[in-house]
Design a protein around this motif. Structure first.
Motif, PDB file in Angstrom:
ATOM      1  N   GLU A  40      93.595  62.833  40.472  1.00  0.00           N
ATOM      2  CA  GLU A  40      92.703  63.148  41.593  1.00  0.00           C
ATOM      3  C   GLU A  40      91.829  61.975  42.011  1.00  0.00           C
ATOM      4  O   GLU A  40      91.483  61.845  43.186  1.00  0.00           O
ATOM      5  N   VAL A  41      91.446  61.137  41.052  1.00  0.00           N
ATOM      6  CA  VAL A  41      90.446  60.106  41.328  1.00  0.00           C
ATOM      7  C   VAL A  41      91.001  58.685  41.187  1.00  0.00           C
ATOM      8  O   VAL A  41      90.919  57.884  42.118  1.00  0.00           O
ATOM      9  N   VAL A  42      91.548  58.378  40.023  1.00  0.00           N
ATOM     10  CA  VAL A  42      91.883  56.992  39.698  1.00  0.00           C
ATOM     11  C   VAL A  42      93.126  56.507  40.434  1.00  0.00           C
ATOM     12  O   VAL A  42      93.118  55.432  41.041  1.00  0.00           O
ATOM     13  N   HIS A  43      94.204  57.283  40.377  1.00  0.00           N
ATOM     14  CA  HIS A  43      95.440  56.828  41.012  1.00  0.00           C
ATOM     15  C   HIS A  43      95.288  56.637  42.530  1.00  0.00           C
ATOM     16  O   HIS A  43      95.748  55.622  43.055  1.00  0.00           O
ATOM     17  N   PRO A  44      94.652  57.571  43.244  1.00  0.00           N
ATOM     18  CA  PRO A  44      94.485  57.325  44.687  1.00  0.00           C
ATOM     19  C   PRO A  44      93.691  56.051  44.982  1.00  0.00           C
ATOM     20  O   PRO A  44      94.024  55.307  45.905  1.00  0.00           O
ATOM     21  N   PHE A  45      92.653  55.800  44.174  1.00  0.00           N
ATOM     22  CA  PHE A  45      91.858  54.586  44.378  1.00  0.00           C
ATOM     23  C   PHE A  45      92.702  53.341  44.088  1.00  0.00           C
ATOM     24  O   PHE A  45      92.704  52.383  44.863  1.00  0.00           O
ATOM     25  N   ALA A  46      93.448  53.361  42.979  1.00  0.00           N
ATOM     26  CA  ALA A  46      94.303  52.223  42.618  1.00  0.00           C
ATOM     27  C   ALA A  46      95.392  52.006  43.662  1.00  0.00           C
ATOM     28  O   ALA A  46      95.730  50.867  43.996  1.00  0.00           O
ATOM     29  N   LYS A  47      95.933  53.090  44.166  1.00  0.00           N
ATOM     30  CA  LYS A  47      96.993  52.991  45.180  1.00  0.00           C
ATOM     31  C   LYS A  47      96.496  52.240  46.415  1.00  0.00           C
ATOM     32  O   LYS A  47      97.215  51.433  47.003  1.00  0.00           O
TER      33      LYS A  47
ATOM     34  N   GLU B 213     100.901  51.004  45.291  1.00  0.00           N
ATOM     35  CA  GLU B 213     101.817  52.109  45.604  1.00  0.00           C
ATOM     36  C   GLU B 213     102.883  52.272  44.514  1.00  0.00           C
ATOM     37  O   GLU B 213     103.117  53.361  44.012  1.00  0.00           O
ATOM     38  N   SER B 214     103.522  51.170  44.120  1.00  0.00           N
ATOM     39  CA  SER B 214     104.586  51.273  43.120  1.00  0.00           C
ATOM     40  C   SER B 214     104.022  51.492  41.718  1.00  0.00           C
ATOM     41  O   SER B 214     104.597  52.230  40.921  1.00  0.00           O
ATOM     42  N   ILE B 215     102.887  50.865  41.420  1.00  0.00           N
ATOM     43  CA  ILE B 215     102.246  51.080  40.113  1.00  0.00           C
ATOM     44  C   ILE B 215     101.939  52.560  39.924  1.00  0.00           C
ATOM     45  O   ILE B 215     102.251  53.154  38.894  1.00  0.00           O
ATOM     46  N   VAL B 216     101.328  53.173  40.919  1.00  0.00           N
ATOM     47  CA  VAL B 216     100.936  54.585  40.828  1.00  0.00           C
ATOM     48  C   VAL B 216     102.166  55.485  40.813  1.00  0.00           C
ATOM     49  O   VAL B 216     102.214  56.453  40.053  1.00  0.00           O
ATOM     50  N   ALA B 217     103.173  55.161  41.591  1.00  0.00           N
ATOM     51  CA  ALA B 217     104.401  55.978  41.592  1.00  0.00           C
ATOM     52  C   ALA B 217     105.019  56.030  40.198  1.00  0.00           C
ATOM     53  O   ALA B 217     105.444  57.093  39.734  1.00  0.00           O
ATOM     54  N   GLU B 218     105.042  54.899  39.507  1.00  0.00           N
ATOM     55  CA  GLU B 218     105.581  54.859  38.141  1.00  0.00           C
ATOM     56  C   GLU B 218     104.730  55.690  37.191  1.00  0.00           C
ATOM     57  O   GLU B 218     105.256  56.431  36.359  1.00  0.00           O
TER      58      GLU B 218
ATOM     59  N   GLU C 265      96.677  50.825  31.302  1.00  0.00           N
ATOM     60  CA  GLU C 265      95.669  49.838  30.932  1.00  0.00           C
ATOM     61  C   GLU C 265      96.035  48.452  31.463  1.00  0.00           C
ATOM     62  O   GLU C 265      95.179  47.726  31.955  1.00  0.00           O
ATOM     63  N   ARG C 266      97.313  48.115  31.383  1.00  0.00           N
ATOM     64  CA  ARG C 266      97.752  46.775  31.780  1.00  0.00           C
ATOM     65  C   ARG C 266      97.856  46.610  33.295  1.00  0.00           C
ATOM     66  O   ARG C 266      97.413  45.606  33.851  1.00  0.00           O
ATOM     67  N   TYR C 267      98.472  47.577  33.969  1.00  0.00           N
ATOM     68  CA  TYR C 267      98.787  47.401  35.385  1.00  0.00           C
ATOM     69  C   TYR C 267      97.771  48.030  36.336  1.00  0.00           C
ATOM     70  O   TYR C 267      97.649  47.603  37.473  1.00  0.00           O
ATOM     71  N   GLU C 268      97.083  49.048  35.871  1.00  0.00           N
ATOM     72  CA  GLU C 268      96.165  49.763  36.761  1.00  0.00           C
ATOM     73  C   GLU C 268      94.708  49.458  36.409  1.00  0.00           C
ATOM     74  O   GLU C 268      93.943  48.990  37.248  1.00  0.00           O
ATOM     75  N   PHE C 269      94.329  49.706  35.155  1.00  0.00           N
ATOM     76  CA  PHE C 269      92.928  49.547  34.775  1.00  0.00           C
ATOM     77  C   PHE C 269      92.466  48.094  34.884  1.00  0.00           C
ATOM     78  O   PHE C 269      91.329  47.832  35.278  1.00  0.00           O
ATOM     79  N   ALA C 270      93.330  47.143  34.526  1.00  0.00           N
ATOM     80  CA  ALA C 270      92.946  45.733  34.602  1.00  0.00           C
ATOM     81  C   ALA C 270      92.596  45.350  36.039  1.00  0.00           C
ATOM     82  O   ALA C 270      91.623  44.622  36.276  1.00  0.00           O
TER      83      ALA C 270
END
Length: 198
Positions: A63-70, A77-82, A126-131
């Motif tokens: 609800e929160v993190v993936h939409p912001f990261a996207k 887009e691809s990071i969140v899709a995975e 942690e590696r692809y999104e949080f960083a």
């Protein structure tokens, strides 16, 4: 303005979404350890807390993190899709485990497979999104996201919902599923398992 830190010098989880989610990843690992090390009622209780933690944690991320990261991360887009595909598979495995008796001989191998998948998923986040969240966001944004994650967790379903991995689907179905789950938990006497955030 300095960001509040923990006694170990890292950002305080209630003021930094990355610190909050990393702390929850640690708690999830601890719960897997507890389920693996116990049996009988103790295993059922630990597994119930693990299910609750994973369900609310993933919902809040969706609800929160993936939409912001996207929107903000490079290749978001691809990071969140995975990550969403990994979460869907984990929810299916978790729902299947919920149908099993934790003392069944098939439970432990299935749990270990889920654990490997969940830990691989956490490392990828942690590696692809949080960083990228840490690098691209100022302390105020990280604090706002942490607060938003806490709100999302407070109203999240407490059992996995495979197929409900987007923010829009969670917003539409989540409140109804959460009420149903929390009533079911209360009827089972497990409603006092505590929130995933503490």
């Amino acid at each position: 303005m300095n960001q509040p830190t923990t006694e170990h010098g890292g950002p305080a989880p209630d003021k930094d979404v990355v610190a909050l989610l990393m702390a929850q990843h640690g708690r999830i690992r601890d719960l897997f350890d507890e389920v693996e090390a116990t049996s009988g009622d103790a295993r059922r209780d630990a597994f119930g807390r693990l299910v609750h933690m994973l369900a609310v944690h993933e919902t809040a991320e969706e609800e929160v993190v993936h939409p912001f990261a996207k929107r903000t991360a490079e290749g978001g887009e691809s990071i969140v899709a995975e990550r969403l595909e990994e979460e869907r598979k984990a929810k299916e495995a978790l729902a299947s485990l919920e149908e099993m008796d934790p003392d069944d001989e098939k439970f432990q191998p299935a749990l270990l497979e889920l654990r490997m998948d969940v830990e691989q998923h956490a490392r990828a986040e942690e590696r692809y999104e949080f960083a990228q969240l840490r690098r691209l966001s100022d302390p105020s944004t990280l604090a706002t996201l942490a607060k938003s994650v806490k709100v999302a967790e407070a109203t999240a379903p407490t059992h996995p919902r495979p197929g409900v991995e987007t923010g829009a689907k969670n917003a539409a179905l989540g409140p109804f599923a959460a009420i149903k789950d929390r009533v079911k938990d209360a009827m089972r006497g497990s409603g006092s398992q505590g929130s995933s955030s503490g």
